[in-house]
Design a protein around this motif. Structure first.
Motif, PDB file in Angstrom:
ATOM      1  N   GLN A   1       0.834  -1.210   0.000  1.00  0.00           N
ATOM      2  CA  GLN A   1       0.000   0.000   0.000  1.00  0.00           C
ATOM      3  C   GLN A   1       0.867   1.256   0.000  1.00  0.00           C
ATOM      4  O   GLN A   1       0.587   2.204  -0.726  1.00  0.00           O
TER       5      GLN A   1
ATOM      6  N   ILE B   1      -6.293   1.537 -12.446  1.00  0.00           N
ATOM      7  CA  ILE B   1      -6.578   2.008 -11.094  1.00  0.00           C
ATOM      8  C   ILE B   1      -5.381   1.654 -10.217  1.00  0.00           C
ATOM      9  O   ILE B   1      -4.849   0.551 -10.306  1.00  0.00           O
ATOM     10  N   LYS B   2      -4.964   2.585  -9.358  1.00  0.00           N
ATOM     11  CA  LYS B   2      -3.808   2.338  -8.491  1.00  0.00           C
ATOM     12  C   LYS B   2      -3.987   1.092  -7.630  1.00  0.00           C
ATOM     13  O   LYS B   2      -3.030   0.365  -7.374  1.00  0.00           O
ATOM     14  N   ALA B   3      -5.200   0.835  -7.190  1.00  0.00           N
ATOM     15  CA  ALA B   3      -5.449  -0.302  -6.289  1.00  0.00           C
ATOM     16  C   ALA B   3      -5.196  -1.647  -6.971  1.00  0.00           C
ATOM     17  O   ALA B   3      -5.029  -2.653  -6.279  1.00  0.00           O
TER      18      ALA B   3
ATOM     19  N   ASN C   1       1.011   4.010  -3.064  1.00  0.00           N
ATOM     20  CA  ASN C   1       0.750   5.427  -2.811  1.00  0.00           C
ATOM     21  C   ASN C   1       1.924   6.303  -3.227  1.00  0.00           C
ATOM     22  O   ASN C   1       1.745   7.479  -3.534  1.00  0.00           O
TER      23      ASN C   1
ATOM     24  N   GLU D   1      -4.672  10.945  -8.924  1.00  0.00           N
ATOM     25  CA  GLU D   1      -5.034  10.604  -7.545  1.00  0.00           C
ATOM     26  C   GLU D   1      -5.366   9.121  -7.382  1.00  0.00           C
ATOM     27  O   GLU D   1      -4.905   8.472  -6.461  1.00  0.00           O
ATOM     28  N   THR D   2      -6.165   8.572  -8.302  1.00  0.00           N
ATOM     29  CA  THR D   2      -6.586   7.174  -8.182  1.00  0.00           C
ATOM     30  C   THR D   2      -6.155   6.315  -9.361  1.00  0.00           C
ATOM     31  O   THR D   2      -6.344   5.108  -9.340  1.00  0.00           O
ATOM     32  N   GLU D   3      -5.603   6.923 -10.411  1.00  0.00           N
ATOM     33  CA  GLU D   3      -5.233   6.190 -11.614  1.00  0.00           C
ATOM     34  C   GLU D   3      -3.776   6.431 -11.983  1.00  0.00           C
ATOM     35  O   GLU D   3      -3.188   7.436 -11.593  1.00  0.00           O
TER      36      GLU D   3
END
Length: 113
Positions: free
Chosen positions: A52, A95-97, A56, A79-81
């Motif tokens: 994680q 997607i970062k996740a 980030n 921010e998320t991608e």
């Protein structure tokens, strides 16, 4: 009658003779849980926390692997991608996740240092 009174009285007397039997019977279960925690749960939590933090901190130029197995170089971070270049002139957004591995730009340290 299925249980004779003598047999029922003997079972009750055995339970009263060893009141610590219940506590001592739980000790192996507690030891097994403690072993599972230190051998399986805690290392997995540490691994997830490290991943994680790496996701980030992803930046342009890092090599990443997505959950689908795509390997590429990060060209843009939102921010998320992230935008990943898979081959020359082939870019995808992810997607970062979904990132499963992040390798810093320039690769890892040499093994002999």
């Amino acid at each position: 009658m299925l249980i004779t009174p003598a047999h029922a009285q003997a079972a009750g007397a055995a339970a009263q003779a060893n009141p610590m039997g219940g506590v001592l019977g739980l000790a192996p279960l507690v030891l097994i849980f403690v072993a599972f925690y230190f051998l399986m749960i805690r290392p997995q939590q540490k691994r997830m926390k490290d991943l994680q933090n790496a996701v980030n901190a992803v930046k342009k130029g890092d090599q990443v692997v997505t959950g689908g197995g795509l390997l590429g170089k990060v060209t843009k971070v939102d921010e998320t991608e992230v935008e990943i270049e898979l081959a020359p002139n082939v870019k995808v957004r992810a997607i970062k996740a979904t990132l499963t591995s992040v390798m810093p730009a320039g690769g890892a340290k040499p093994a002999n240092d």
